[in-house]
Scaffold this motif. Sequence first.
Motif, PDB file in Angstrom:
ATOM      1  N   HIS A 183       0.827  -1.211   0.000  1.00 57.44           N
ATOM      2  CA  HIS A 183       0.000   0.000   0.000  1.00 57.44           C
ATOM      3  C   HIS A 183       0.860   1.259   0.000  1.00 57.44           C
ATOM      4  O   HIS A 183       1.942   1.308   0.573  1.00 57.44           O
ATOM      5  N   THR A 184       0.340   2.271  -0.653  1.00 57.56           N
ATOM      6  CA  THR A 184       1.020   3.556  -0.826  1.00 57.56           C
ATOM      7  C   THR A 184       0.758   4.460   0.371  1.00 57.56           C
ATOM      8  O   THR A 184      -0.087   4.167   1.207  1.00 57.56           O
ATOM      9  N   PRO A 185       1.431   5.614   0.435  1.00 53.30           N
ATOM     10  CA  PRO A 185       1.001   6.625   1.405  1.00 53.30           C
ATOM     11  C   PRO A 185      -0.400   7.129   1.041  1.00 53.30           C
ATOM     12  O   PRO A 185      -0.810   7.063  -0.119  1.00 53.30           O
ATOM     13  N   PHE A 186      -1.138   7.581   2.026  1.00 50.10           N
ATOM     14  CA  PHE A 186      -2.480   8.151   1.862  1.00 50.10           C
ATOM     15  C   PHE A 186      -3.504   7.132   1.369  1.00 50.10           C
ATOM     16  O   PHE A 186      -4.476   7.481   0.698  1.00 50.10           O
ATOM     17  N   GLY A 187      -3.305   5.865   1.695  1.00 50.68           N
ATOM     18  CA  GLY A 187      -4.306   4.848   1.417  1.00 50.68           C
ATOM     19  C   GLY A 187      -4.646   4.724  -0.054  1.00 50.68           C
ATOM     20  O   GLY A 187      -3.778   4.811  -0.933  1.00 50.68           O
ATOM     21  N   HIS A 188      -5.949   4.525  -0.325  1.00 53.30           N
ATOM     22  CA  HIS A 188      -6.373   4.291  -1.704  1.00 53.30           C
ATOM     23  C   HIS A 188      -6.217   5.534  -2.565  1.00 53.30           C
ATOM     24  O   HIS A 188      -6.108   5.427  -3.792  1.00 53.30           O
TER      25      HIS A 188
ATOM     26  N   GLY B 182      -3.563   7.469  -2.601  1.00 54.94           N
ATOM     27  CA  GLY B 182      -2.218   7.359  -3.150  1.00 54.94           C
ATOM     28  C   GLY B 182      -2.123   6.298  -4.231  1.00 54.94           C
ATOM     29  O   GLY B 182      -1.438   6.475  -5.242  1.00 54.94           O
ATOM     30  N   GLU B 183      -2.839   5.184  -4.016  1.00 58.42           N
ATOM     31  CA  GLU B 183      -2.841   4.122  -5.025  1.00 58.42           C
ATOM     32  C   GLU B 183      -3.488   4.608  -6.322  1.00 58.42           C
ATOM     33  O   GLU B 183      -2.971   4.354  -7.412  1.00 58.42           O
ATOM     34  N   ASP B 184      -4.601   5.308  -6.211  1.00 56.41           N
ATOM     35  CA  ASP B 184      -5.269   5.836  -7.406  1.00 56.41           C
ATOM     36  C   ASP B 184      -4.360   6.805  -8.155  1.00 56.41           C
ATOM     37  O   ASP B 184      -4.319   6.801  -9.398  1.00 56.41           O
TER      38      ASP B 184
ATOM     39  N   VAL C 294      -0.651   7.995 -12.906  1.00 55.89           N
ATOM     40  CA  VAL C 294       0.611   8.461 -13.512  1.00 55.89           C
ATOM     41  C   VAL C 294       1.416   7.321 -14.119  1.00 55.89           C
ATOM     42  O   VAL C 294       2.255   7.547 -15.002  1.00 55.89           O
ATOM     43  N   LEU C 295       1.170   6.085 -13.675  1.00 56.64           N
ATOM     44  CA  LEU C 295       1.905   4.931 -14.214  1.00 56.64           C
ATOM     45  C   LEU C 295       1.077   4.142 -15.228  1.00 56.64           C
ATOM     46  O   LEU C 295       1.472   3.041 -15.627  1.00 56.64           O
ATOM     47  N   HIS C 296      -0.048   4.696 -15.649  1.00 54.30           N
ATOM     48  CA  HIS C 296      -0.968   3.968 -16.527  1.00 54.30           C
ATOM     49  C   HIS C 296      -0.270   3.450 -17.774  1.00 54.30           C
ATOM     50  O   HIS C 296      -0.510   2.314 -18.216  1.00 54.30           O
ATOM     51  N   ASP C 297       0.599   4.245 -18.375  1.00 50.78           N
ATOM     52  CA  ASP C 297       1.279   3.837 -19.617  1.00 50.78           C
ATOM     53  C   ASP C 297       2.536   3.018 -19.352  1.00 50.78           C
ATOM     54  O   ASP C 297       3.237   2.640 -20.306  1.00 50.78           O
ATOM     55  N   TYR C 298       2.823   2.727 -18.079  1.00 43.18           N
ATOM     56  CA  TYR C 298       4.052   2.005 -17.730  1.00 43.18           C
ATOM     57  C   TYR C 298       3.762   0.794 -16.856  1.00 43.18           C
ATOM     58  O   TYR C 298       4.529   0.452 -15.964  1.00 43.18           O
ATOM     59  N   GLY C 299       2.636   0.163 -17.115  1.00 42.51           N
ATOM     60  CA  GLY C 299       2.281  -1.045 -16.384  1.00 42.51           C
ATOM     61  C   GLY C 299       1.290  -0.828 -15.263  1.00 42.51           C
ATOM     62  O   GLY C 299       0.835  -1.784 -14.637  1.00 42.51           O
TER      63      GLY C 299
ATOM     64  N   SER D 200      -7.715  14.287  -1.268  1.00 38.75           N
ATOM     65  CA  SER D 200      -7.392  15.137  -2.411  1.00 38.75           C
ATOM     66  C   SER D 200      -5.972  15.680  -2.284  1.00 38.75           C
ATOM     67  O   SER D 200      -5.205  15.702  -3.256  1.00 38.75           O
ATOM     68  N   LYS D 201      -5.611  16.113  -1.083  1.00 39.47           N
ATOM     69  CA  LYS D 201      -4.243  16.570  -0.852  1.00 39.47           C
ATOM     70  C   LYS D 201      -3.242  15.436  -1.101  1.00 39.47           C
ATOM     71  O   LYS D 201      -2.185  15.640  -1.711  1.00 39.47           O
ATOM     72  N   GLY D 202      -3.588  14.242  -0.616  1.00 37.37           N
ATOM     73  CA  GLY D 202      -2.697  13.102  -0.800  1.00 37.37           C
ATOM     74  C   GLY D 202      -2.467  12.788  -2.264  1.00 37.37           C
ATOM     75  O   GLY D 202      -1.330  12.519  -2.694  1.00 37.37           O
ATOM     76  N   ARG D 203      -3.539  12.806  -3.059  1.00 33.88           N
ATOM     77  CA  ARG D 203      -3.383  12.557  -4.500  1.00 33.88           C
ATOM     78  C   ARG D 203      -2.472  13.591  -5.141  1.00 33.88           C
ATOM     79  O   ARG D 203      -1.614  13.257  -5.958  1.00 33.88           O
ATOM     80  N   ARG D 204      -2.656  14.856  -4.767  1.00 32.97           N
ATOM     81  CA  ARG D 204      -1.826  15.907  -5.362  1.00 32.97           C
ATOM     82  C   ARG D 204      -0.359  15.731  -4.974  1.00 32.97           C
ATOM     83  O   ARG D 204       0.539  15.914  -5.802  1.00 32.97           O
TER      84      ARG D 204
END
Length: 405
Positions: A113-118, A120-122, A127-132, A339-343
């Motif tokens: 799991h990433t920072p900031f829960g789901h 961060g994962e989203d 940002v990695l959509h084109d890289y797997g 929202s802050k976490g995603r940014r």
Amino acid sequence: MSFPPDLHSRPFGVGAHASFASDPERARGRLHPEADSPTRSPFQRDRDRIIHSAAFRRLQYKTQVFVYHEGENYRTRLTHSLEVSQIARSVSRMLGLNEDLAEALALAHDLGHTPFGHAGEDALEEVLHDYGGFDHNAQSLRIVTRLERRYIAFDGLNLTWETLEGLVKHNGPLTGPLARDKGRPLPRAIAEYAELHDLGLDSFAGPEAQVAALSDDIAYNNHDLDDGLRAGLFSIRDLADLPLVGPLFHQVRADFPDAEPSLHIHEVVRRMIGIMILDLTGETRRRIAELRPESADDVRHLGQPLAAFSEEMRAHDAALRDFLFTHMYRHFTVNRMTSKGRRVVKELFRLLWSEPECLPPEWRRLTDGKGTPRTARVVGDYIAGMTDRFALDEHRRMFDLQEKP
């Protein structure tokens, strides 16, 4: 089919195993062969390696719903994993399964799991959509097979086949006709590892992994209910019409009318966990009697899960999930923080991907230039391993001109 004594009448003592439990003496080994330990079983060694890993320690500052600084009494990924482990061991003992394997899987299930829960994962998935892309289960596998570096002979933790299988398949088959997400491509990290080490991705996981997954559900929903009430995101009154939960609060208030509301919450959560555990063991025992597996491999190839809640409990669980989704996970105060976490995650990624010279030296050495696919994966791994606290601090160091680098 052999059962420990009194399978249907009482819990088992330590060491009493059903014939369909995972047998450490028949474990399928590790990708890199190692001599057996004279003091610990293979599954016990897996558990210990997970506990001593850096990724496990970082769970202390990775959150479930709230960011770490919002209150020290809220669950973190670490406390959640310990709670899942306790439930998984208890259920495994009652069903005659291997407690050590169940514990290892429970402790490892959130490593990716990433920072900031789901949130961060989203963000990383975007940002990695084109890289797997990014998937936290695949990242857990990546951590225990590549990113942890503690041994001279190999990267990763070199866990047993059974632990790795349970880690990636605890929610069901990933390929074939029984795959849960048939339209979704197999995460790259899992596909790449499967080329080296066949994890049987078209079958169900062993019984201990199935128990660990449902123990996660028990802990997650009940403890988010607890945290949500304590945070004031909803009230006990809001729960009145919720199946199982509402009647339990009514009963607890009737039993202890003079107790503090905080103690009512503790009592309801305690009873809820007990009820769900009894339902899980009861339904699983019913399936054992009906399906009659003789081995862990039989469990994998039943064509359906062996460990399960009853239909009624699944309905109660779904109602609680829906309530928490509306009243907690989508509460405006949680939305603002996520929202802050995603940014934070997106901004860190874009800067480090375009300027990999800003990465710490041990990470920069793994890159191959600015804006490349390889560098994208390295930056993704770097950010995914961050705690909430470190991600916020790193963002401040990178973007605040007044902050020291």
